[in-house]
Design an enzyme around this catalytic site. Structure first.
Site, mmCIF file in Angstrom:
data_model
loop_
_atom_site.group_PDB
_atom_site.id
_atom_site.type_symbol
_atom_site.label_atom_id
_atom_site.label_comp_id
_atom_site.label_asym_id
_atom_site.label_seq_id
_atom_site.Cartn_x
_atom_site.Cartn_y
_atom_site.Cartn_z
ATOM 1 N N CYS A 33 61.265 11.737 -39.552
ATOM 2 C CA CYS A 33 59.938 12.341 -39.687
ATOM 3 C C CYS A 33 58.964 11.220 -40.014
ATOM 4 O O CYS A 33 59.102 10.542 -41.036
ATOM 5 C CB CYS A 33 59.947 13.387 -40.802
ATOM 6 S SG CYS A 33 58.324 14.075 -41.206
ATOM 7 N N CYS B 234 55.630 10.888 -33.653
ATOM 8 C CA CYS B 234 56.154 12.104 -34.282
ATOM 9 C C CYS B 234 57.402 12.468 -33.500
ATOM 10 O O CYS B 234 57.375 12.475 -32.262
ATOM 11 C CB CYS B 234 55.126 13.243 -34.226
ATOM 12 S SG CYS B 234 55.775 14.852 -34.754
#
Length: 272
Positions: A74, A188
């Site tokens: 993440c 991302c």
């Protein structure tokens, strides 16, 4: 730590599956324990203090389940890695993304699409500055693209609009600086899921996926400390997946990405 314990993988939803897939393909005998906090997704629009609190709670949960390392799949969490506490090694997708960037460009400008938190925390810029001042990012945050991907509702028009809103400002900024942007870092881990659509819309861009560098980092660590799993009964280790919400979406994406999965379970995150 048990060398045969699982490697933890953290994300706010299904995006980290793109990292898990690379790990399974290239380190297949390792065991994996994935934690997707979809109940609180997206992390990218939360305050830093809350992100740190949640990330530390997940790390602690995984440590209690016996992981020997934690992969921060993440970017939002990775942008705050200096604020995290852990008894096991942490591996940052941002550091991996910078290394992947430098494999393609030694000087000049590179596009970067990411969550607002990753952009606001300047995680990629700070990491890149540790290696060189010759490469700079033109970063654009998005508060919606990751959520659209996570919901996986199949609305191609909505998806393309969100991609366009993230990418076009980068290309326009390049034009202002009289530079043609040739590479786009997917900042991302949700974004590689729709890499095919991005390539279709922007065939001139070379897409950089940090997952490749992340696997190399982890493999180097396991080799250096001779910490590979020796307990696998076959050529494939086990993979267990935990999610705090969106069970159906997790189940569907496991199938679509052809992930090896021994179990998928709902879990709660203990917050003190």
């Amino acid at each position: 730590m048990d060398r045969n314990g699982p490697i933890g993988v953290i994300d706010s939803g299904i995006g980290g599956f793109t990292v898990l897939k690379e790990l399974q393909d290239r380190l297949p005998t390792e065991n994996y324990l994935y934690f997707g906090d979809s109940m609180r997704m997206p992390y990218g629009d939360r305050e830093n203090d809350e992100i740190i609190y949640l990330a530390n709670a997940i790390i602690s949960d995984l440590e209690n389940r016996g992981v020997k390392a934690v992969v921060l799949a993440c970017n939002t969490i990775s942008s705050l890695i200096s604020e995290l506490t852990s008894r096991v090694p942490l591996f940052s997708v941002i550091e991996a993304g910078v290394q992947e960037t430098l494999n393609w460009r030694k000087r000049g400008l590179v596009g970067l699409i990411a969550t607002n938190a990753t952009v606001n925390n300047s995680g990629y810029e700070r990491e890149m500055a540790l290696w060189t001042n010759e490469v700079k990012y033109i970063a654009q945050g998005t508060s919606t693209l990751g959520k659209v991907i996570n919901e996986a509702n199949g609305n191609l028009k909505v998806l393309k609009n969100n991609i366009r809103e993230a990418v076009e400002p980068i290309l326009l900024e390049g034009i202002k600086r009289d530079v043609v942007i040739e590479e786009l870092l997917l900042g991302c881990t949700h974004f590689p899921i729709v890499a095919g659509t991005i390539r279709q819309m922007y065939p001139e861009l070379m897409l950089i996926n940090p997952a490749n560098g992340l696997v190399r980092q982890l493999n180097k660590h396991l080799e250096e400390f001779d910490y590979y799993n020796t307990g696998a009964s076959s050529e494939m280790g086990s993979t267990n997946i935990l999610t705090t919400a969106d069970y159906d979406i997790f189940e569907r994406m496991i199938s679509e990405l052809e992930l090896n999965c021994d179990s998928l379970k709902m879990t709660e995150l203990t917050l003190s």
